[in-house]
Design a protein around this motif. Structure first.
Motif, PDB file in Angstrom:
ATOM      1  N   GLU A  78       0.826  -1.200   0.000  1.00  0.00           N
ATOM      2  CA  GLU A  78       0.000   0.000   0.000  1.00  0.00           C
ATOM      3  C   GLU A  78       0.868   1.260   0.000  1.00  0.00           C
ATOM      4  O   GLU A  78       0.594   2.231  -0.704  1.00  0.00           O
ATOM      5  CB  GLU A  78      -0.945   0.013   1.211  1.00  0.00           C
ATOM      6  N   ALA A  79       1.925   1.250   0.804  1.00  0.00           N
ATOM      7  CA  ALA A  79       2.842   2.401   0.856  1.00  0.00           C
ATOM      8  C   ALA A  79       3.565   2.573  -0.478  1.00  0.00           C
ATOM      9  O   ALA A  79       3.832   3.703  -0.894  1.00  0.00           O
ATOM     10  CB  ALA A  79       3.838   2.228   1.997  1.00  0.00           C
ATOM     11  N   LEU A  80       3.864   1.460  -1.145  1.00  0.00           N
ATOM     12  CA  LEU A  80       4.492   1.537  -2.460  1.00  0.00           C
ATOM     13  C   LEU A  80       3.553   2.194  -3.461  1.00  0.00           C
ATOM     14  O   LEU A  80       3.968   3.045  -4.253  1.00  0.00           O
ATOM     15  CB  LEU A  80       4.894   0.143  -2.947  1.00  0.00           C
ATOM     16  N   THR A  81       2.276   1.851  -3.417  1.00  0.00           N
ATOM     17  CA  THR A  81       1.289   2.459  -4.305  1.00  0.00           C
ATOM     18  C   THR A  81       1.220   3.969  -4.073  1.00  0.00           C
ATOM     19  O   THR A  81       1.226   4.748  -5.021  1.00  0.00           O
ATOM     20  CB  THR A  81      -0.103   1.829  -4.089  1.00  0.00           C
ATOM     21  N   VAL A  82       1.190   4.387  -2.815  1.00  0.00           N
ATOM     22  CA  VAL A  82       1.134   5.816  -2.476  1.00  0.00           C
ATOM     23  C   VAL A  82       2.390   6.521  -2.978  1.00  0.00           C
ATOM     24  O   VAL A  82       2.321   7.618  -3.550  1.00  0.00           O
ATOM     25  CB  VAL A  82       0.958   6.004  -0.951  1.00  0.00           C
ATOM     26  N   ARG A  83       3.542   5.889  -2.782  1.00  0.00           N
ATOM     27  CA  ARG A  83       4.808   6.498  -3.220  1.00  0.00           C
ATOM     28  C   ARG A  83       4.866   6.644  -4.740  1.00  0.00           C
ATOM     29  O   ARG A  83       5.334   7.642  -5.260  1.00  0.00           O
ATOM     30  CB  ARG A  83       5.972   5.655  -2.718  1.00  0.00           C
ATOM     31  N   LEU A  84       4.370   5.638  -5.452  1.00  0.00           N
ATOM     32  CA  LEU A  84       4.381   5.696  -6.912  1.00  0.00           C
ATOM     33  C   LEU A  84       3.398   6.739  -7.436  1.00  0.00           C
ATOM     34  O   LEU A  84       3.673   7.407  -8.433  1.00  0.00           O
ATOM     35  CB  LEU A  84       4.080   4.325  -7.503  1.00  0.00           C
ATOM     36  N   LYS A  85       2.263   6.891  -6.774  1.00  0.00           N
ATOM     37  CA  LYS A  85       1.303   7.920  -7.182  1.00  0.00           C
ATOM     38  C   LYS A  85       1.903   9.310  -7.016  1.00  0.00           C
ATOM     39  O   LYS A  85       1.604  10.221  -7.784  1.00  0.00           O
ATOM     40  CB  LYS A  85       0.017   7.809  -6.370  1.00  0.00           C
ATOM     41  N   ALA A  86       2.762   9.467  -6.018  1.00  0.00           N
ATOM     42  CA  ALA A  86       3.390  10.768  -5.750  1.00  0.00           C
ATOM     43  C   ALA A  86       4.471  11.109  -6.774  1.00  0.00           C
ATOM     44  O   ALA A  86       4.943  12.246  -6.808  1.00  0.00           O
ATOM     45  CB  ALA A  86       3.981  10.777  -4.338  1.00  0.00           C
ATOM     46  N   GLN A  87       4.876  10.148  -7.606  1.00  0.00           N
ATOM     47  CA  GLN A  87       5.924  10.380  -8.600  1.00  0.00           C
ATOM     48  C   GLN A  87       5.462  11.296  -9.732  1.00  0.00           C
ATOM     49  O   GLN A  87       6.285  11.795 -10.482  1.00  0.00           O
ATOM     50  CB  GLN A  87       6.411   9.053  -9.198  1.00  0.00           C
ATOM     51  N   GLY A  88       4.160  11.469  -9.884  1.00  0.00           N
ATOM     52  CA  GLY A  88       3.660  12.328 -10.964  1.00  0.00           C
ATOM     53  C   GLY A  88       2.966  11.520 -12.036  1.00  0.00           C
ATOM     54  O   GLY A  88       2.287  10.539 -11.744  1.00  0.00           O
ATOM     55  N   ASP A  89       3.128  11.943 -13.277  1.00  0.00           N
ATOM     56  CA  ASP A  89       2.464  11.322 -14.419  1.00  0.00           C
ATOM     57  C   ASP A  89       2.840   9.850 -14.520  1.00  0.00           C
ATOM     58  O   ASP A  89       3.994   9.518 -14.761  1.00  0.00           O
ATOM     59  CB  ASP A  89       2.863  12.061 -15.696  1.00  0.00           C
ATOM     60  N   PRO A  90       1.863   8.938 -14.346  1.00  0.00           N
ATOM     61  CA  PRO A  90       2.181   7.509 -14.371  1.00  0.00           C
ATOM     62  C   PRO A  90       2.700   7.002 -15.710  1.00  0.00           C
ATOM     63  O   PRO A  90       3.375   5.991 -15.774  1.00  0.00           O
ATOM     64  CB  PRO A  90       0.861   6.811 -13.997  1.00  0.00           C
ATOM     65  N   ASP A  91       2.406   7.731 -16.805  1.00  0.00           N
ATOM     66  CA  ASP A  91       2.900   7.315 -18.121  1.00  0.00           C
ATOM     67  C   ASP A  91       4.399   7.541 -18.265  1.00  0.00           C
ATOM     68  O   ASP A  91       5.032   6.956 -19.135  1.00  0.00           O
ATOM     69  CB  ASP A  91       2.163   8.056 -19.231  1.00  0.00           C
ATOM     70  N   LYS A  92       4.978   8.410 -17.431  1.00  0.00           N
ATOM     71  CA  LYS A  92       6.408   8.712 -17.518  1.00  0.00           C
ATOM     72  C   LYS A  92       7.234   8.003 -16.457  1.00  0.00           C
ATOM     73  O   LYS A  92       8.441   8.120 -16.452  1.00  0.00           O
ATOM     74  CB  LYS A  92       6.618  10.221 -17.411  1.00  0.00           C
ATOM     75  N   VAL A  93       6.571   7.286 -15.559  1.00  0.00           N
ATOM     76  CA  VAL A  93       7.285   6.589 -14.489  1.00  0.00           C
ATOM     77  C   VAL A  93       7.618   5.175 -14.954  1.00  0.00           C
ATOM     78  O   VAL A  93       6.749   4.434 -15.391  1.00  0.00           O
ATOM     79  CB  VAL A  93       6.451   6.545 -13.194  1.00  0.00           C
ATOM     80  N   VAL A  94       8.898   4.834 -14.865  1.00  0.00           N
ATOM     81  CA  VAL A  94       9.365   3.492 -15.231  1.00  0.00           C
ATOM     82  C   VAL A  94       9.794   2.787 -13.945  1.00  0.00           C
ATOM     83  O   VAL A  94      10.604   3.318 -13.182  1.00  0.00           O
ATOM     84  CB  VAL A  94      10.558   3.574 -16.211  1.00  0.00           C
ATOM     85  N   VAL A  95       9.240   1.611 -13.706  1.00  0.00           N
ATOM     86  CA  VAL A  95       9.554   0.840 -12.506  1.00  0.00           C
ATOM     87  C   VAL A  95      10.253  -0.445 -12.916  1.00  0.00           C
ATOM     88  O   VAL A  95       9.807  -1.133 -13.831  1.00  0.00           O
ATOM     89  CB  VAL A  95       8.269   0.504 -11.700  1.00  0.00           C
ATOM     90  N   THR A  96      11.353  -0.748 -12.255  1.00  0.00           N
ATOM     91  CA  THR A  96      12.024  -2.027 -12.453  1.00  0.00           C
ATOM     92  C   THR A  96      11.974  -2.780 -11.136  1.00  0.00           C
ATOM     93  O   THR A  96      12.321  -2.238 -10.088  1.00  0.00           O
ATOM     94  CB  THR A  96      13.481  -1.834 -12.896  1.00  0.00           C
ATOM     95  N   ILE A  97      11.545  -4.024 -11.217  1.00  0.00           N
ATOM     96  CA  ILE A  97      11.434  -4.870 -10.025  1.00  0.00           C
ATOM     97  C   ILE A  97      12.592  -5.857 -10.044  1.00  0.00           C
ATOM     98  O   ILE A  97      12.756  -6.608 -11.004  1.00  0.00           O
ATOM     99  CB  ILE A  97      10.087  -5.622  -9.997  1.00  0.00           C
ATOM    100  N   ALA A  98      13.386  -5.842  -8.991  1.00  0.00           N
ATOM    101  CA  ALA A  98      14.516  -6.764  -8.868  1.00  0.00           C
ATOM    102  C   ALA A  98      14.218  -7.715  -7.715  1.00  0.00           C
ATOM    103  O   ALA A  98      14.035  -7.282  -6.583  1.00  0.00           O
ATOM    104  CB  ALA A  98      15.806  -5.991  -8.595  1.00  0.00           C
ATOM    105  N   GLY A  99      14.158  -8.983  -8.031  1.00  0.00           N
ATOM    106  CA  GLY A  99      13.878  -9.988  -7.010  1.00  0.00           C
ATOM    107  C   GLY A  99      15.007 -10.995  -6.916  1.00  0.00           C
ATOM    108  O   GLY A  99      15.814 -11.134  -7.835  1.00  0.00           O
ATOM    109  N   GLU A 100      15.068 -11.655  -5.799  1.00  0.00           N
ATOM    110  CA  GLU A 100      16.042 -12.731  -5.609  1.00  0.00           C
ATOM    111  C   GLU A 100      15.625 -13.936  -6.455  1.00  0.00           C
ATOM    112  O   GLU A 100      14.492 -14.031  -6.920  1.00  0.00           O
ATOM    113  CB  GLU A 100      16.075 -13.148  -4.131  1.00  0.00           C
ATOM    114  N   LYS A 101      16.559 -14.870  -6.625  1.00  0.00           N
ATOM    115  CA  LYS A 101      16.214 -16.116  -7.329  1.00  0.00           C
ATOM    116  C   LYS A 101      15.104 -16.858  -6.607  1.00  0.00           C
ATOM    117  O   LYS A 101      14.257 -17.488  -7.226  1.00  0.00           O
ATOM    118  CB  LYS A 101      17.437 -17.035  -7.399  1.00  0.00           C
TER     119      LYS A 101
END
Length: 134
Positions: A78-101
């Motif tokens: 939920e906090a991640l969603t709020v933080r991403l919304k605060a980034q501005g225009d969602p069309d210009k925000v690029v998110v990369t998810i890095a996970g462990e094996k």
């Protein structure tokens, strides 16, 4: 009687300007090396079809226990969603998810859902290229 006249002191300003420009360039170069986002060291999965992506605006790390970390801060979905919304225009925000094996698929889907709830559509998964891909 020119021998007894006092000379006026002159302050040479050109060398001082050179030094100030040198310091300015030095601090700019140091700052540029500090800017790239750093992630948490992890053992990412390998893929033979990896492609290079543009540097992400947000790098989200997911460990094998499902904990979400962004720029050194642990967050809930939920906090991640709020933080991403605060980034501005969602069309210009690029998110990369890095996970462990060993990160579960459910943990990765939880992060993807949080991104989609924020309106983000540009989501990438980080992986190391296998030797065959080179």
């Amino acid at each position: 009687m020119n021998y007894f006249e006092t000379k006026r002191a002159r302050i040479e300003i050109i060398p001082m300007i050179d030094i100030m420009f040198f310091l300015l360039v030095f601090f700019i170069m140091i700052t540029l090396h500090m800017i790239p986002s750093t992630g948490v060291a992890s053992k990412m999965p390998k893929s033979s079809t990896t492609t290079a992506l543009e540097p992400p605006k947000v790098l989200v790390n997911v460990d094998d226990e499902g904990d979400i970390t962004v720029e050194g801060q642990k967050l809930t979905a939920e906090a991640l969603t709020v933080r991403l919304k605060a980034q501005g225009d969602p069309d210009k925000v690029v998110v990369t998810i890095a996970g462990e094996k060993t990160t579960s698929l459910q943990s990765m889907m939880k992060v993807m859902d949080a991104c989609r709830q924020a309106g983000i559509t540009q989501i990438g998964l980080a992986a190391h290229a296998t030797e065959e891909a080179h």
